[in-house]
Scaffold this motif. Structure first.
Motif, mmCIF file in Angstrom:
data_model
loop_
_atom_site.group_PDB
_atom_site.id
_atom_site.type_symbol
_atom_site.label_atom_id
_atom_site.label_comp_id
_atom_site.label_asym_id
_atom_site.label_seq_id
_atom_site.Cartn_x
_atom_site.Cartn_y
_atom_site.Cartn_z
ATOM 1 N N ALA A 107 0.831 -1.211 0.000
ATOM 2 C CA ALA A 107 0.000 0.000 0.000
ATOM 3 C C ALA A 107 0.859 1.252 0.000
ATOM 4 C CB ALA A 107 -0.926 0.001 1.210
ATOM 5 N N TYR A 108 1.935 1.239 0.786
ATOM 6 C CA TYR A 108 2.812 2.414 0.845
ATOM 7 C C TYR A 108 3.507 2.644 -0.496
ATOM 8 C CZ TYR A 108 2.306 2.866 5.919
ATOM 9 O OH TYR A 108 1.813 3.077 7.182
ATOM 10 N N LEU A 109 3.942 1.581 -1.136
ATOM 11 C CA LEU A 109 4.630 1.727 -2.417
ATOM 12 C C LEU A 109 3.671 2.207 -3.507
ATOM 13 C CD1 LEU A 109 7.006 -1.381 -2.446
ATOM 14 C CD2 LEU A 109 7.452 0.954 -1.654
ATOM 15 N N ALA A 110 2.433 1.768 -3.428
ATOM 16 C CA ALA A 110 1.433 2.236 -4.389
ATOM 17 C C ALA A 110 1.223 3.742 -4.233
ATOM 18 C CB ALA A 110 0.112 1.496 -4.178
ATOM 19 N N ALA A 111 1.195 4.212 -2.983
ATOM 20 C CA ALA A 111 1.022 5.645 -2.724
ATOM 21 C C ALA A 111 2.233 6.429 -3.230
ATOM 22 C CB ALA A 111 0.828 5.885 -1.230
ATOM 23 N N PHE A 112 3.422 5.884 -3.009
ATOM 24 C CA PHE A 112 4.644 6.553 -3.465
ATOM 25 C C PHE A 112 4.673 6.633 -4.992
ATOM 26 C CE2 PHE A 112 9.106 6.230 -4.883
ATOM 27 C CZ PHE A 112 9.619 7.390 -4.309
ATOM 28 N N ARG A 113 4.255 5.571 -5.637
ATOM 29 C CA ARG A 113 4.331 5.513 -7.100
ATOM 30 C C ARG A 113 3.350 6.473 -7.775
ATOM 31 N NH1 ARG A 113 2.869 2.516 -11.588
ATOM 32 N NH2 ARG A 113 4.625 2.123 -12.996
ATOM 33 N N LYS A 114 2.333 6.918 -7.057
ATOM 34 C CA LYS A 114 1.418 7.903 -7.631
ATOM 35 C C LYS A 114 2.158 9.201 -7.940
ATOM 36 C CE LYS A 114 -2.867 6.217 -5.526
ATOM 37 N NZ LYS A 114 -3.952 6.512 -4.555
ATOM 38 N N ASN A 115 3.182 9.499 -7.124
ATOM 39 C CA ASN A 115 3.973 10.712 -7.346
ATOM 40 C C ASN A 115 5.058 10.500 -8.395
ATOM 41 O OD1 ASN A 115 2.574 12.169 -5.341
ATOM 42 N ND2 ASN A 115 3.854 11.277 -3.744
ATOM 43 N N TYR A 116 5.529 9.244 -8.517
ATOM 44 C CA TYR A 116 6.626 8.940 -9.445
ATOM 45 C C TYR A 116 6.251 7.707 -10.265
ATOM 46 C CZ TYR A 116 8.991 11.977 -6.112
ATOM 47 O OH TYR A 116 9.323 13.033 -5.295
ATOM 48 N N PRO A 117 5.364 7.845 -11.222
ATOM 49 C CA PRO A 117 4.855 6.688 -11.976
ATOM 50 C C PRO A 117 5.886 5.994 -12.853
ATOM 51 C CG PRO A 117 4.081 8.753 -12.947
ATOM 52 C CD PRO A 117 4.711 9.107 -11.637
ATOM 53 N N GLU A 118 7.054 6.619 -13.070
ATOM 54 C CA GLU A 118 8.085 5.992 -13.897
ATOM 55 C C GLU A 118 8.939 5.002 -13.102
ATOM 56 O OE1 GLU A 118 8.284 6.413 -17.202
ATOM 57 O OE2 GLU A 118 6.454 7.588 -16.910
ATOM 58 N N ILE A 119 8.776 5.015 -11.789
ATOM 59 C CA ILE A 119 9.579 4.122 -10.945
ATOM 60 C C ILE A 119 8.914 2.749 -10.866
ATOM 61 C CG2 ILE A 119 10.297 3.677 -8.554
ATOM 62 C CD1 ILE A 119 10.872 6.615 -8.248
ATOM 63 N N ILE A 120 9.729 1.717 -10.956
ATOM 64 C CA ILE A 120 9.239 0.356 -10.763
ATOM 65 C C ILE A 120 9.956 -0.239 -9.553
ATOM 66 C CG2 ILE A 120 8.639 -0.014 -13.175
ATOM 67 C CD1 ILE A 120 11.233 -1.527 -13.531
ATOM 68 N N PHE A 121 9.337 -1.246 -8.949
ATOM 69 C CA PHE A 121 9.876 -1.830 -7.721
ATOM 70 C C PHE A 121 10.152 -3.318 -7.887
ATOM 71 C CE2 PHE A 121 7.304 1.742 -6.250
ATOM 72 C CZ PHE A 121 8.180 2.369 -5.371
ATOM 73 N N LYS A 122 11.116 -3.775 -7.151
ATOM 74 C CA LYS A 122 11.318 -5.204 -6.929
ATOM 75 C C LYS A 122 11.306 -5.403 -5.427
ATOM 76 C CE LYS A 122 14.306 -9.187 -7.770
ATOM 77 N NZ LYS A 122 15.551 -9.695 -8.423
ATOM 78 N N LEU A 123 10.478 -6.300 -4.945
ATOM 79 C CA LEU A 123 10.336 -6.543 -3.516
ATOM 80 C C LEU A 123 10.739 -7.977 -3.199
ATOM 81 C CD1 LEU A 123 9.385 -5.446 -0.768
ATOM 82 C CD2 LEU A 123 7.066 -6.175 -1.364
ATOM 83 N N SER A 124 11.828 -8.126 -2.446
ATOM 84 C CA SER A 124 12.294 -9.455 -2.039
ATOM 85 C C SER A 124 11.883 -9.684 -0.591
ATOM 86 C CB SER A 124 13.821 -9.553 -2.170
ATOM 87 O OG SER A 124 14.219 -9.461 -3.519
ATOM 88 N N ILE A 125 11.277 -10.835 -0.316
ATOM 89 C CA ILE A 125 10.759 -11.116 1.024
ATOM 90 C C ILE A 125 11.442 -12.347 1.604
ATOM 91 C CG2 ILE A 125 8.687 -11.731 2.338
ATOM 92 C CD1 ILE A 125 7.047 -10.173 0.314
ATOM 93 N N GLY A 126 11.835 -12.243 2.862
ATOM 94 C CA GLY A 126 12.473 -13.347 3.576
ATOM 95 C C GLY A 126 12.534 -13.010 5.048
ATOM 96 N N ASP A 127 13.281 -13.771 5.834
ATOM 97 C CA ASP A 127 13.371 -13.426 7.251
ATOM 98 C C ASP A 127 14.293 -12.223 7.446
ATOM 99 O OD1 ASP A 127 16.145 -14.286 7.788
ATOM 100 O OD2 ASP A 127 15.400 -16.324 7.561
ATOM 101 N N SER A 128 14.251 -11.638 8.632
ATOM 102 C CA SER A 128 14.984 -10.390 8.891
ATOM 103 C C SER A 128 16.480 -10.549 8.683
ATOM 104 C CB SER A 128 14.700 -9.915 10.321
ATOM 105 O OG SER A 128 13.345 -9.541 10.465
ATOM 106 N N LEU A 129 17.039 -11.657 9.145
ATOM 107 C CA LEU A 129 18.471 -11.882 9.007
ATOM 108 C C LEU A 129 18.872 -11.979 7.536
ATOM 109 C CD1 LEU A 129 21.209 -12.363 10.303
ATOM 110 C CD2 LEU A 129 20.629 -14.802 10.499
ATOM 111 N N GLU A 130 18.072 -12.674 6.755
ATOM 112 C CA GLU A 130 18.348 -12.816 5.322
ATOM 113 C C GLU A 130 18.340 -11.457 4.629
ATOM 114 O OE1 GLU A 130 16.334 -14.858 1.334
ATOM 115 O OE2 GLU A 130 15.477 -15.213 3.331
ATOM 116 N N MET A 131 17.369 -10.597 5.008
ATOM 117 C CA MET A 131 17.285 -9.269 4.391
ATOM 118 C C MET A 131 18.453 -8.383 4.811
ATOM 119 S SD MET A 131 14.862 -9.391 2.311
ATOM 120 C CE MET A 131 15.111 -11.159 2.113
#
Length: 303
Positions: A107-131
């Motif tokens: 939801a936060y990234l969707a809100a951010f992208r409204k201001n900068y529609p040319e930006i794309i995201f990659k979101l990697s998910i794992g445990d805290s230590l891995e990140m």
């Protein structure tokens, strides 16, 4: 030239051509060739073999110091001219532990992208230590995790609060209890998150205040995600503790949230970056946007 400086800085930081090659997804000879090209451009030798590794020559030490300074200056320059919309494009790679990655960031990234529609995201998910390891290895720009990592190379900034609550299947005998004692649940089958997760760390810290550890509980299943916890609890394998951010519509999912007396499990989510290493222009803008949501969340009582 900036790319060569950046590569040279990574090689020095990691003390390994192989590690840098793996993290960049290129071959080790390619890294060696680029460092050699950098030396040829400068007309000096930057590294020399020392045992099984390498060390900086006197000239290499000078170049390394100035390269870091120049890269910092370049990042600052890009930040200062960041009002230019044409610069606000490209990809931001964010790492996240499971709760912020699955329930908060979209939801936060969707809100951010409204201001900068040319930006794309990659979101990697794992445990805290891995990140945290991905931040260190430059695999992500920054991360949002459920644990603090303040080290020589990492720094954490508080973002949002979270609370873990007891959950059980709606058809389990304990589901009718409005309040439970911690001693009354210790022998029941329990589901827990994997080693390295902020969720597990928060639970361990909470029970340690009662003089307990995980060995005092009847753990029958260890899983690697919040959704796996939900599914396992719903199937009747046992009880668990669940983030309130992931607990919406528990009743519709066949789960019951209950209170365990004197067991308060609170933790925070943190924005994690490499210490003293500036972010790219667009990643920094996104980081600042997320950090600004902290005050809004507090004002709305979301913490």
């Amino acid at each position: 030239m900036l790319d060569l400086m950046r590569l040279f800085g990574q090689v020095v930081e990691e003390q390994s051509f192989t590690v840098v090659a793996r993290k960049l997804g290129i071959s080790q000879p390619a890294v060696s060739n680029q460092i050699r090209a950098f030396e040829e451009k400068l007309g000096v030798k930057l590294l020399y073999r020392k045992g099984k590794g390498f060390a900086l020559t006197p000239e290499g030490e000078i170049v390394h110091k100035h390269a870091l300074h120049m890269l910092d200056e370049w990042s600052e320059l890009m930040r200062e001219i960041g009002d230019s919309e044409k610069l606000m494009s490209g990809k931001i790679h964010i790492g996240a532990s499971h709760i912020p990655g699955e329930y908060l960031l979209p939801a936060y990234l969707a809100a951010f992208r409204k201001n900068y529609p040319e930006i794309i995201f990659k979101l990697s998910i794992g445990d805290s230590l891995e990140m945290a390891e991905k931040v260190l290895s430059h695999e992500v720009d920054f991360a949002v995790v459920g644990a603090v990592f303040d080290t020589e190379k990492l720094t954490s900034e508080f973002w949002l609060n979270d609370e873990l609550g007891f959950v059980i299947s709606s058809d389990h005998p304990l589901s009718t209890c409005e309040s439970l004692e911690i001693n009354s649940i210790m022998e029941d089958p329990m589901i827990i998150r994997e080693m390295g997760s902020g969720h597990r760390r928060a639970f361990e810290e909470a029970i340690s205040k009662h003089g307990l550890d995980l060995n005092d509980f009847n753990i029958v299943l260890e899983v690697g995600s919040t959704e796996a916890v939900k599914n396992a609890v719903r199937s009747g394998i046992g009880f668990s503790f669940l983030s309130r951010h992931a607990s919406e519509s528990c009743e519709k999912q066949g789960l019951v949230w209950a209170n365990v007396k004197d067991l308060s499990i609170e933790r925070g989510f943190y924005l994690l970056t490499r210490r003293n290493k500036p972010l790219t222009l667009i990643a920094d803008e996104c980081y600042r946007f997320l950090a600004s949501q902290r005050s809004e969340a507090r004002g709305q009582g979301l913490e």
